[in-house]
Enzyme design. Structure first.
Site, PDB file in Angstrom:
ATOM      1  CG  HIS A 178      26.355  17.184  65.987  1.00 41.44           C
ATOM      2  ND1 HIS A 178      27.565  17.362  65.346  1.00 41.44           N
ATOM      3  CD2 HIS A 178      26.632  16.998  67.300  1.00 41.44           C
ATOM      4  CE1 HIS A 178      28.534  17.313  66.245  1.00 41.44           C
ATOM      5  NE2 HIS A 178      27.986  17.087  67.430  1.00 41.44           N
ATOM      6  CB  THR A 232      22.217  -1.556  36.313  1.00 43.71           C
ATOM      7  OG1 THR A 232      23.193  -2.547  36.011  1.00 43.71           O
ATOM      8  CG2 THR A 232      20.837  -2.185  36.253  1.00 43.71           C
ATOM      9  CB  ALA A 259      28.878   4.278  44.601  1.00 43.25           C
ATOM     10  N   GLY A 262      37.616  -2.092  32.242  1.00 39.50           N
ATOM     11  CA  GLY A 262      36.443  -1.644  31.499  1.00 39.50           C
ATOM     12  C   GLY A 262      35.755  -2.794  30.805  1.00 39.50           C
ATOM     13  CG  ASP A 308      26.255  -1.410  30.246  1.00 36.63           C
ATOM     14  OD1 ASP A 308      25.653  -0.398  30.644  1.00 36.63           O
ATOM     15  OD2 ASP A 308      26.743  -2.256  31.005  1.00 36.63           O
TER      16      ASP A 308
END
Length: 218
Positions: free
Chosen positions: A181, A54, A84, A5, A46
């Site tokens: 598909h 971000t 992600a 972290g 942050d």
């Protein structure tokens, strides 16, 4: 896998001296409009330790610009923020985890699939074999609460679905969508049987459906 972290780097900014309140880990406390305890000081990104990404900081900054400078009070919207992990294979997610959904909504249906994409099985190309997908749905409203993918192209898949999840996607919407598909993402629109039905008022319904899990190979 190793993950670390980060701690907000606010120690030498002199914020305490002017009365800005901070948390124990050094994050700046803000209200729903990103205003600190000092009315003339605002903070986004942050340093506020909300969602440390971000794109989220950019969104918060856009909301802040509207609030004091355009006189359009705007709250940052932290609902359904996609994210992600660019590991091998990559992981993508948007919305709530299964545990979060259980705590917040109680009754949920969980759909899972674990499979090899058809392009891998037919082409013989040296691509990662298996993909894991999970769809979390509120049993009472049919709303999609969370969508998770682990496998090739997971971040790309999640970014596309995140628009729909943010807009209130339901399982019924997913079921009537025609798939493309053969790609991995089409698995989401073919999930019909929950692998888990979790109900707060019935321990028996909260157990995993073993036959459904076997069918999904998870």
């Amino acid at each position: 896998m190793i993950a670390t972290g980060q701690k907000p780097n606010t120690k030498n900014l002199g914020l305490a001296a002017v009365g800005v309140k901070m948390t124990k880990n050094g994050a700046i406390e803000v209200d729903k409009y990103s205003r600190t305890s000092v009315p003339s000081i605002w903070a986004v990104g942050d340093v506020t330790d909300r969602i440390n990404l971000t794109p989220v900081a950019l969104m918060e900054g856009g909301a802040l610009a509207k609030t004091p400078f355009k006189n359009e009070p705007t709250k940052p919207d932290h609902r359904a923020v996609p994210s992600a992990v660019f590991s091998q294979p990559p992981i993508g997610q948007v919305g709530l985890t299964e545990e979060q959904a259980k705590q917040e909504y109680g009754d949920i249906d969980v759909y899972t699939a674990n499979f090899r994409p058809l392009k891998s099985t037919l082409s013989g190309l040296p691509v990662p074999d298996w993909v894991l997908m999970k769809l979390i749905v509120c049993a009472n409203t049919n709303k999609v609460l969370g969508l998770h993918v682990c496998g090739e192209d997971a971040p790309e898949i999640v970014q596309g679905f995140s628009v729909a999840v943010k807009s209130g996607l339901t399982k019924a919407d997913v079921d009537v969508t025609v798939g493309i598909h053969p790609i991995a993402a089409e698995e989401f629109v073919t999930m019909r049987t929950p692998t888990q039905k979790i109900r707060t008022n019935s321990s028996s319904e909260g157990r995993k459906d073993v036959e459904a899990k076997a069918a999904a190979r998870v």
